[in-house]
Enzyme design. Structure first.
Site, mmCIF file in Angstrom:
data_model
loop_
_atom_site.group_PDB
_atom_site.id
_atom_site.type_symbol
_atom_site.label_atom_id
_atom_site.label_comp_id
_atom_site.label_asym_id
_atom_site.label_seq_id
_atom_site.Cartn_x
_atom_site.Cartn_y
_atom_site.Cartn_z
ATOM 1 N N LYS A 279 0.834 -1.073 -0.063
ATOM 2 C CA LYS A 279 -0.014 0.105 0.052
ATOM 3 C C LYS A 279 0.826 1.125 -0.038
ATOM 4 O O LYS A 279 1.922 1.275 0.533
ATOM 5 C CB LYS A 279 -0.833 -0.123 1.294
ATOM 6 C CG LYS A 279 -2.104 -1.102 1.366
ATOM 7 C CD LYS A 279 -2.487 -1.106 2.651
ATOM 8 C CE LYS A 279 -3.703 -2.102 2.707
ATOM 9 N NZ LYS A 279 -4.865 -1.770 1.907
ATOM 10 N N ARG A 353 -10.131 -11.552 2.300
ATOM 11 C CA ARG A 353 -10.904 -12.562 1.666
ATOM 12 C C ARG A 353 -10.343 -14.098 1.759
ATOM 13 O O ARG A 353 -10.926 -15.052 1.684
ATOM 14 C CB ARG A 353 -11.397 -12.291 0.148
ATOM 15 C CG ARG A 353 -10.503 -12.136 -0.618
ATOM 16 C CD ARG A 353 -10.818 -11.492 -1.781
ATOM 17 N NE ARG A 353 -10.821 -10.010 -1.461
ATOM 18 C CZ ARG A 353 -11.308 -9.109 -2.521
ATOM 19 N NH1 ARG A 353 -11.700 -9.516 -3.834
ATOM 20 N NH2 ARG A 353 -11.433 -7.867 -2.331
HETATM 21 ZN ZN ZN Z 1 -5.436 -5.539 1.998
#
Ligand code: ZN
Ligand code: ZN
Length: 498
Positions: A279, A353
């Site tokens: 990120k 997920r």
């Molecule tokens: Zn993530």
């Protein structure tokens, strides 16, 4: 803060501070506020007549009795308009009044139950809202500083009720409130903790103390435990992590297969760097809140145990960091989950997920009536619904969906339904595996939900709580930082289950 219940007249209370209330546009106060007014020779009516207090929501008028009664001060909190007044109005009034009392250095506070008089709300619900919001509003995270700020604290809050017939219901409401606030406080603490403290091991220790305190069954699985169960998706995310991953299961009434079984699953990524798909560094620190789902499940399990709810409730929290490392999983890897389905990794930042996939497969062994997962899963959910506004709700079952929406409405931990259409599957088609773990730029909240559905085989709901677990803006009974979102919602949902 301790909460007591007392039968009597509020004006006779021995507390140093008394809280009563006023609806907007009332000129002659009645009920307990009227009794205070009489004891103070019309001081409340006079302030109303002079326009000093008006009963508007959020307003607190302070009156100094100067010996007319034993309390040092009386706070008159505005309830707003009587029309449409509800338990959320009770919570806001209770929160605003108790914070003012604290700021005024009050130690012993007495309050009436807001909303149980002329507003006609059910007594237990109004008492719960009064007590719960008072506890939640005073929450402070115990930060690790050498120079402790000495925060002002209230020792006791006494709920005073004149009508003896209402005491039992007030007691019920306060008992629920104390248990709920305790669970929500735990969730807030876990999310507020720095990520080097709130590690997967810390989450497991927290689960252990809940299990010990309330006699719940606990399972904590590490890497080899998970690998024996072929949890390839959970382990892939954990591969790059220095901190040991923990797969945590708490069982309330675990052996009572005669009871209806609700399984709660919470995403516990204790820090999400994105992994190899790293990120941007700006605001990366907020990713300590990526275990908000796990915190909500642990908090809810604590409350469920405290209230000893007559259900079989299982709390599952897969916990790991998501780190970039020589060992880390990478884009283009193909990973096999515990139900045998293979996943092509598009982004290692879609790790939530992955760990949920194995947790949802694990849930199946309980033959659940329903499974609900909570996850700070997608930025696209926040883009769709707004930060701090509502969590996204996907469900395979309309009744389950409606129950969750209704619990969200009651607690004001709101959820809004989003579609679980098979069309979203198209975007996950892979040439090298059963599915991809990401579906591109558009419809990211829908593709994440349809991905998770591939690992469920029962009645299921998925709550995307990204943007809900942590907030910069405080509100009446939620300080800035961790919100504890999900605990009050889940407990209300479970309490309404029949
Ligand atoms: Zn993530
Ligand atoms: Zn994440």
């Amino acid at each position: 803060m301790k909460i007591n219940i007392e039968q009597g007249s509020i004006q006779a209370s021995a507390a140093d501070t008394i809280i009563v209330n006023l609806f907007d546009d009332v000129t002659i106060p009645g009920g307990a506020t009227g009794a205070i007014d009489a004891a103070l020779a019309g001081a409340v009516s006079e302030l109303i007549a002079n326009g000093d207090i008006s009963g508007k929501a959020g307003e607190v008028g302070v009156i100094y009795p100067r010996g007319a009664i034993s309390a040092k001060r009386v706070l008159v909190v505005g309830l707003g308009k009587r029309d449409g007044f509800d338990v959320e109005g009770v919570r806001k009034a209770a929160a605003i009044a108790i914070k003012r009392a604290r700021d005024l250095n009050a130690k012993y506070v007495a309050t009436i139950v807001h909303g149980a008089g002329v507003a006609g709300l059910p007594t237990a619900a109004a008492a719960q809202a009064t007590a719960e919001a008072s506890l939640l509003a005073l929450y402070q995270f115990d930060a690790d500083k050498q120079q402790k700020e000495s925060p002002k604290t209230i020792e006791t809050l006494t709920i005073v009720e004149f009508d003896a017939a209402k005491l039992a219901e007030i007691e019920t409401g306060v008992k629920v409130a104390t248990a709920v606030a305790s669970g929500a406080t735990l969730a807030r603490d876990l999310v507020n903790m720095p990520p080097n403290v709130a590690t997967p091991t810390k989450l497991a220790e927290t689960a252990r103390s809940i299990a010990n305190d309330h006699n719940l069954k606990l399972i904590v699985g590490g890497r080899s435990w998970a690998s024996r169960r072929k949890m390839g998706a959970f382990l892939a995310v954990a591969k790059g992590a220095g901190e040991k991953p923990k797969f945590i299961v708490l069982e309330h009434n675990g052996k009572r297969e005669d009871l209806e079984t609700i399984v709660l699953v919470g995403k516990g990524v204790t820090f999400d760097t994105g992994g190899i798909s790293i990120k941007p560094s700006a605001n990366m620190g907020l990713m300590k809140s990526d275990m908000g789902g796990a915190a909500a499940v642990l908090g809810a399990m604590k409350t469920v145990a405290l209230l000893d709810l007559p259900l079989r409730v299982i709390g599952i929290t897969p916990a790991t960091e998501n780190m970039p490392d020589a060992e880390a999983y990478r884009p283009a890897d193909v990973i096999k989950a515990s139900n045998g389905k293979t996943i092509e990794i598009i982004s290692t930042d879609a790790e939530g997920r992955m760990i949920l996939a194995d947790a949802l497969v694990y849930a199946e062994q309980y033959q659940p009536t329903a499974v609900i997962d909570l996850a700070t899963l997608t930025g696209s959910c926040v883009i769709a619904l707004g930060g701090g506004i509502a969590g996204g709700l996907f469900s395979t079952d309309d009744d389950l969906r409606d129950r969750l929406v209704s619990a969200g409405q009651t607690t004001q931990e709101r959820l809004w339904p989003l579609p679980l259409w098979d069309d979203y599957k198209q975007a996950l088609k892979s040439d090298v595996a059963d599915m991809k773990n990401g579906g591109g730029r558009y419809g990211g909240v829908g593709t994440s939900a349809i991905f998770l559905k591939e690992f469920t085989n029962y009645t299921w709901a998925h709550l995307d709580i990204a943007g809900m677990a942590y907030g910069e803006k405080p509100s009446a009974y939620t300080p800035s930082g961790a919100t504890g979102f999900g605990v009050r919602l889940l407990v209300e949902f479970l309490r309404q289950w029949e």
